[in-house]
Design a protein around this motif. Structure first.
Motif, PDB file in Angstrom:
ATOM      1  N   ARG A 278       2.185   7.989  -6.978  1.00 43.61           N
ATOM      2  CA  ARG A 278       2.604   8.952  -5.935  1.00 43.61           C
ATOM      3  C   ARG A 278       1.444   9.261  -4.995  1.00 43.61           C
ATOM      4  O   ARG A 278       1.626   9.353  -3.771  1.00 43.61           O
ATOM      5  CB  ARG A 278       3.106  10.235  -6.588  1.00 43.61           C
ATOM      6  CG  ARG A 278       4.338  10.079  -7.458  1.00 43.61           C
ATOM      7  CD  ARG A 278       5.578   9.733  -6.650  1.00 43.61           C
ATOM      8  NE  ARG A 278       6.771   9.776  -7.473  1.00 43.61           N
ATOM      9  CZ  ARG A 278       7.601  10.815  -7.571  1.00 43.61           C
ATOM     10  NH1 ARG A 278       7.361  11.928  -6.877  1.00 43.61           N
ATOM     11  NH2 ARG A 278       8.661  10.767  -8.353  1.00 43.61           N
ATOM     12  N   ILE A 279       0.245   9.445  -5.551  1.00 48.04           N
ATOM     13  CA  ILE A 279      -0.908   9.752  -4.710  1.00 48.04           C
ATOM     14  C   ILE A 279      -1.259   8.569  -3.822  1.00 48.04           C
ATOM     15  O   ILE A 279      -1.499   8.728  -2.616  1.00 48.04           O
ATOM     16  CB  ILE A 279      -2.114  10.158  -5.584  1.00 48.04           C
ATOM     17  CG1 ILE A 279      -1.841  11.501  -6.260  1.00 48.04           C
ATOM     18  CG2 ILE A 279      -3.392  10.237  -4.740  1.00 48.04           C
ATOM     19  CD1 ILE A 279      -2.917  11.924  -7.242  1.00 48.04           C
ATOM     20  N   VAL A 280      -1.305   7.382  -4.402  1.00 46.16           N
ATOM     21  CA  VAL A 280      -1.649   6.197  -3.615  1.00 46.16           C
ATOM     22  C   VAL A 280      -0.625   5.981  -2.507  1.00 46.16           C
ATOM     23  O   VAL A 280      -0.975   5.643  -1.375  1.00 46.16           O
ATOM     24  CB  VAL A 280      -1.752   4.959  -4.528  1.00 46.16           C
ATOM     25  CG1 VAL A 280      -1.810   3.679  -3.701  1.00 46.16           C
ATOM     26  CG2 VAL A 280      -2.993   5.065  -5.413  1.00 46.16           C
ATOM     27  N   GLU A 281       0.634   6.189  -2.810  1.00 43.27           N
ATOM     28  CA  GLU A 281       1.668   6.004  -1.791  1.00 43.27           C
ATOM     29  C   GLU A 281       1.478   6.970  -0.626  1.00 43.27           C
ATOM     30  O   GLU A 281       1.576   6.596   0.542  1.00 43.27           O
ATOM     31  CB  GLU A 281       3.051   6.195  -2.413  1.00 43.27           C
ATOM     32  CG  GLU A 281       4.189   5.882  -1.446  1.00 43.27           C
ATOM     33  CD  GLU A 281       5.540   5.832  -2.135  1.00 43.27           C
ATOM     34  OE1 GLU A 281       6.546   5.802  -1.420  1.00 43.27           O
ATOM     35  OE2 GLU A 281       5.576   5.822  -3.378  1.00 43.27           O
ATOM     36  N   ALA A 282       1.182   8.237  -0.951  1.00 42.42           N
ATOM     37  CA  ALA A 282       0.956   9.221   0.110  1.00 42.42           C
ATOM     38  C   ALA A 282      -0.320   8.929   0.876  1.00 42.42           C
ATOM     39  O   ALA A 282      -0.377   9.020   2.104  1.00 42.42           O
ATOM     40  CB  ALA A 282       0.897  10.623  -0.490  1.00 42.42           C
ATOM     41  N   TRP A 283      -1.370   8.568   0.155  1.00 43.77           N
ATOM     42  CA  TRP A 283      -2.683   8.325   0.750  1.00 43.77           C
ATOM     43  C   TRP A 283      -2.650   7.131   1.690  1.00 43.77           C
ATOM     44  O   TRP A 283      -3.300   7.116   2.737  1.00 43.77           O
ATOM     45  CB  TRP A 283      -3.661   8.111  -0.393  1.00 43.77           C
ATOM     46  CG  TRP A 283      -5.029   7.627  -0.048  1.00 43.77           C
ATOM     47  CD1 TRP A 283      -5.748   7.849   1.083  1.00 43.77           C
ATOM     48  CD2 TRP A 283      -5.865   6.839  -0.898  1.00 43.77           C
ATOM     49  NE1 TRP A 283      -6.984   7.257   0.995  1.00 43.77           N
ATOM     50  CE2 TRP A 283      -7.075   6.630  -0.211  1.00 43.77           C
ATOM     51  CE3 TRP A 283      -5.708   6.308  -2.162  1.00 43.77           C
ATOM     52  CZ2 TRP A 283      -8.116   5.900  -0.750  1.00 43.77           C
ATOM     53  CZ3 TRP A 283      -6.745   5.596  -2.708  1.00 43.77           C
ATOM     54  CH2 TRP A 283      -7.936   5.381  -2.009  1.00 43.77           C
ATOM     55  N   THR A 284      -1.892   6.114   1.326  1.00 41.41           N
ATOM     56  CA  THR A 284      -1.881   4.901   2.137  1.00 41.41           C
ATOM     57  C   THR A 284      -0.748   4.874   3.151  1.00 41.41           C
ATOM     58  O   THR A 284      -0.557   3.873   3.839  1.00 41.41           O
ATOM     59  CB  THR A 284      -1.757   3.656   1.231  1.00 41.41           C
ATOM     60  OG1 THR A 284      -0.574   3.756   0.437  1.00 41.41           O
ATOM     61  CG2 THR A 284      -2.970   3.532   0.323  1.00 41.41           C
ATOM     62  N   ALA A 285       0.012   5.953   3.258  1.00 38.81           N
ATOM     63  CA  ALA A 285       1.073   6.018   4.256  1.00 38.81           C
ATOM     64  C   ALA A 285       0.462   6.053   5.654  1.00 38.81           C
ATOM     65  O   ALA A 285      -0.678   6.443   5.851  1.00 38.81           O
ATOM     66  CB  ALA A 285       1.930   7.260   4.010  1.00 38.81           C
ATOM     67  N   GLU A 286       1.258   5.665   6.641  1.00 39.85           N
ATOM     68  CA  GLU A 286       0.773   5.645   8.019  1.00 39.85           C
ATOM     69  C   GLU A 286       0.323   7.013   8.475  1.00 39.85           C
ATOM     70  O   GLU A 286      -0.715   7.178   9.100  1.00 39.85           O
ATOM     71  CB  GLU A 286       1.866   5.135   8.961  1.00 39.85           C
ATOM     72  CG  GLU A 286       2.039   3.625   8.931  1.00 39.85           C
ATOM     73  CD  GLU A 286       0.781   2.895   9.374  1.00 39.85           C
ATOM     74  OE1 GLU A 286       0.076   3.421  10.245  1.00 39.85           O
ATOM     75  OE2 GLU A 286       0.507   1.828   8.842  1.00 39.85           O
TER      76      GLU A 286
END
Length: 294
Positions: A278-286
């Motif tokens: 979840r963190i990686v997904e948010a962190w790497t979002a545009e």
């Protein structure tokens, strides 16, 4: 699923110690084939060559030291990087009085809390709050230097110890209403404006810190708890946050603290939620935006 494969914008992770959480985050990045630059705040000098490399970088702040985390985040932002969480959120969460003020300003329920820069102010604050009360330093983790005060003699002993500490910041404490001390508390984790779940923490010690041996189990889904966690994270400006709450005798909940560099080993095991993903997904979002309070 959002990732940054094929993009030229670099990603960085700020850390000096690799614990369970950092191993999980690094493994998730590797699984997604997302390249990342590891930055050690102990060696960052922000020389001209460093600054050029950091410009435009999005950095996940996982530094264990609150002081280094805030200083590095502030410096990174000044030289063109973006940090998650940013320096402002880290500084607020690293100071319990600042956290209280932000929660209060946002209308998030939180225990009665008074500032005590001197032993005299501390004694008056304890008498005003009533017994039992909790005395906390402005900055501490894992329950360190947090004392449950049940009478005037205990208050005097703790406040006299604080008065002997070497700096004015260390001598300054907050005095907080003790809400059902010894009962379980709740830890919710918020990522990018969403509460991904919550756990209940219980201990033989009145402090329910996992680092002190507390046991955890998944907290039943609760709309009130999830809503308060999201509001608390937004109040301090945190994209990723651990929010600690306790249930009052009437069944309502109040927010105790917000952690900007949350540990989630026990949380993942109890809930099955993949917090690292979840963190990686948010962190790497545009775009990563802190949602407004709801």
């Amino acid at each position: 699923m959002n990732d940054r494969r094929g993009t030229s914008q670099p990603l960085g992770i700020l850390l000096s110690t690799v614990r369970y959480e950092e191993r999980r985050l690094l493994a998730e990045l590797e699984r997604r084939e997302v390249p990342v630059v590891r930055l050690d705040p102990r060696t960052l000098a922000f020389a001209p060559a460093d600054v050029e490399e950091l410009r435009g970088m999005t950095v996940l702040n996982r530094e264990i030291s609150a002081q280094r985390a805030a200083l590095a985040a502030e410096s990174l932002e000044a030289f063109g990087a973006r940090t998650v969480n940013d320096a402002s959120a880290i500084r607020v969460c690293g100071n319990k009085w600042s956290t209280y003020l932000r929660l209060r300003q946002a209308g998030v329920p939180t225990p009665v809390t008074l500032l005590a820069p001197t032993p005299e102010a501390g004694r008056a604050a304890v008498e005003a709050v009533g017994y039992p009360a909790v005395i906390k330093p402005l900055s501490a983790s894992w329950g360190n230097r947090v004392s449950l005060i049940t009478d005037r003699y205990a208050a005097d002993a703790v406040l006299e110890h604080c008065a002997a500490l070497p700096s004015a910041v260390a001598r300054t404490v907050i005095v907080q209403e003790a809400v059902r001390p010894g009962s379980p508390d709740i830890r919710g984790i918020v990522v990018d404006g969403v509460c991904v779940g919550a756990i209940t923490r219980s201990s033989s010690d009145w402090r329910n810190n996992v680092a002190r041996g507390a046991t955890v189990e998944e907290h039943p889904p609760s709309e009130e708890v999830h809503r308060l966690c999201v509001r608390a994270a937004a109040a301090v400006g945190a994209v990723v946050a651990g929010v600690d709450l306790v249930e009052r005798a009437d069944g309502s909940h109040t927010v105790l603290e917000v952690n900007s560099r949350v540990e989630f080993q026990g949380f993942e095991r109890a809930t099955g939620v993949d917090v690292a993903a979840r963190i990686v997904e948010a962190w790497t979002a545009e775009l990563i935006e802190v949602r407004e309070p709801v």
